[in-house]
Write a protein that holds these residues in place. Structure first.
Motif, mmCIF file in Angstrom:
data_model
loop_
_atom_site.group_PDB
_atom_site.id
_atom_site.type_symbol
_atom_site.label_atom_id
_atom_site.label_comp_id
_atom_site.label_asym_id
_atom_site.label_seq_id
_atom_site.Cartn_x
_atom_site.Cartn_y
_atom_site.Cartn_z
ATOM 1 N N ARG A 100 0.830 -1.210 0.000
ATOM 2 C CA ARG A 100 0.000 0.000 0.000
ATOM 3 C C ARG A 100 0.863 1.257 0.000
ATOM 4 O O ARG A 100 0.473 2.290 -0.537
ATOM 5 C CB ARG A 100 -0.916 0.020 1.236
ATOM 6 C CG ARG A 100 -2.037 -0.993 1.199
ATOM 7 C CD ARG A 100 -2.957 -0.810 2.393
ATOM 8 N NE ARG A 100 -3.612 0.496 2.372
ATOM 9 C CZ ARG A 100 -4.120 1.109 3.437
ATOM 10 N NH1 ARG A 100 -4.043 0.545 4.624
ATOM 11 N NH2 ARG A 100 -4.708 2.270 3.326
ATOM 12 N N ALA A 143 -6.429 -7.127 3.721
ATOM 13 C CA ALA A 143 -7.331 -6.235 2.988
ATOM 14 C C ALA A 143 -8.746 -6.367 3.518
ATOM 15 O O ALA A 143 -9.504 -5.407 3.578
ATOM 16 C CB ALA A 143 -7.287 -6.557 1.501
ATOM 17 N N ARG A 147 -11.660 -3.418 4.337
ATOM 18 C CA ARG A 147 -12.492 -3.352 3.138
ATOM 19 C C ARG A 147 -13.687 -2.444 3.371
ATOM 20 O O ARG A 147 -14.447 -2.627 4.308
ATOM 21 C CB ARG A 147 -12.956 -4.761 2.761
ATOM 22 C CG ARG A 147 -13.758 -4.825 1.485
ATOM 23 C CD ARG A 147 -14.071 -6.272 1.151
ATOM 24 N NE ARG A 147 -12.848 -7.018 0.938
ATOM 25 C CZ ARG A 147 -12.750 -8.338 1.066
ATOM 26 N NH1 ARG A 147 -13.805 -9.035 1.431
ATOM 27 N NH2 ARG A 147 -11.616 -8.944 0.843
ATOM 28 N N TYR A 211 -6.018 -3.178 -4.572
ATOM 29 C CA TYR A 211 -7.289 -2.522 -4.890
ATOM 30 C C TYR A 211 -8.430 -3.530 -4.932
ATOM 31 O O TYR A 211 -9.504 -3.313 -4.360
ATOM 32 C CB TYR A 211 -7.156 -1.810 -6.232
ATOM 33 C CG TYR A 211 -8.391 -1.050 -6.659
ATOM 34 C CD1 TYR A 211 -8.529 0.300 -6.357
ATOM 35 C CD2 TYR A 211 -9.416 -1.685 -7.358
ATOM 36 C CE1 TYR A 211 -9.666 1.004 -6.747
ATOM 37 C CE2 TYR A 211 -10.548 -0.986 -7.746
ATOM 38 C CZ TYR A 211 -10.665 0.351 -7.443
ATOM 39 O OH TYR A 211 -11.789 1.034 -7.822
ATOM 40 N N ARG A 214 -9.340 -4.735 -1.446
ATOM 41 C CA ARG A 214 -9.939 -3.674 -0.633
ATOM 42 C C ARG A 214 -11.367 -3.371 -1.059
ATOM 43 O O ARG A 214 -12.208 -3.020 -0.247
ATOM 44 C CB ARG A 214 -9.100 -2.403 -0.713
ATOM 45 C CG ARG A 214 -7.730 -2.497 -0.057
ATOM 46 C CD ARG A 214 -7.126 -1.141 0.130
ATOM 47 N NE ARG A 214 -7.835 -0.381 1.128
ATOM 48 C CZ ARG A 214 -7.756 0.951 1.275
ATOM 49 N NH1 ARG A 214 -7.028 1.647 0.444
ATOM 50 N NH2 ARG A 214 -8.427 1.557 2.217
#
Length: 219
Positions: A100, A143, A147, A211, A214
């Motif tokens: 990240r 993640a 989320r 991405y 998440r």
């Protein structure tokens, strides 16, 4: 003659640092331009020696590898440096945070020398390096904790095929594996990957994996 890949080694354990330096320095296409034992030193040294790739440990004194990565390659950095994070398996949460923060990939510390060298070469070309055998465990587990609600990207319209490709990237599949799974050509996969990164404003496949997890696009 091709210009050697300039590598900075950062690890607080002298034995590991020396080992990495010896392995990398023995390669005709690589040059070790510096080594250090903490993240702050890595950031300062990188500003002076301008490496192509920083091999970065995670747990270090003064400034850890996550914060150092953010300062070298994070959002808003005008001239980001490629960072390859090395870690032990039980530090998976730190690896997720490092990705990240802007890392271009990660390897486990017990990986054989050939994998380290391949990782440096891969990251140096601008590609991202994921370890498929641990991608789901590393990224998926953490993640899920952050989320957000809703499973679709805000303000971005992805086609069903683009979502398929994104989910397969998140599963750690290579372009050739995605091509075989979807019965399309590798060149078509490359086109989809490039389009995805552009649409989602992501730098590379590593960011695409983070991405996807998440946003709840994969579980």
């Amino acid at each position: 003659m091709t210009t050697p890949i300039r590598v900075l080694i950062c690890d607080d354990q002298a034995l590991i640092r020396t080992g990495f330096t010896t392995i990398v320095g023995a390669q005709p296409d690589m040059e070790v331009v510096g080594e250090c034992g903490d993240g702050r030193a890595a950031v300062d040294l990188a500003a002076r020696v301008h490496p192509d790739v920083v091999v970065m440990d995670v747990r270090m004194p003064v400034l850890d590898g996550i914060e150092a990565t953010r300062l070298l390659a994070g959002a808003g950095i005008a001239d980001p440096i490629k960072v390859l994070v090395v870690t032990t398996f039980n530090l998976d949460e730190y690896v997720y945070e490092a990705l990240r923060a802007g890392a271009s990939g990660f390897l486990l510390k017990d990986a054989p020398p050939a994998q380290l060298l391949n990782g440096i070469r891969t990251v140096a070309t601008g590609a991202a390096l994921l370890a498929p055998e641990v991608t789901r465990q590393l990224v998926g587990r953490y993640a899920a904790r952050i989320r957000p609600a809703g499973g679709t990207p805000d303000g971005v319209a992805l086609t069903p095929r683009e979502l398929e490709v994104l989910r397969l990237i998140a599963g750690g599949l290579s372009n050739s594996e995605i091509a075989a799974t979807l019965v399309i050509s590798p060149e078509t996969v490359k086109t989809y990957v490039s389009r995805l990164l552009t649409k989602l404003d992501l730098r590379d496949r590593v960011q695409a994996v983070v991405y996807a997890y998440r946003r709840g696009l994969v579980t």
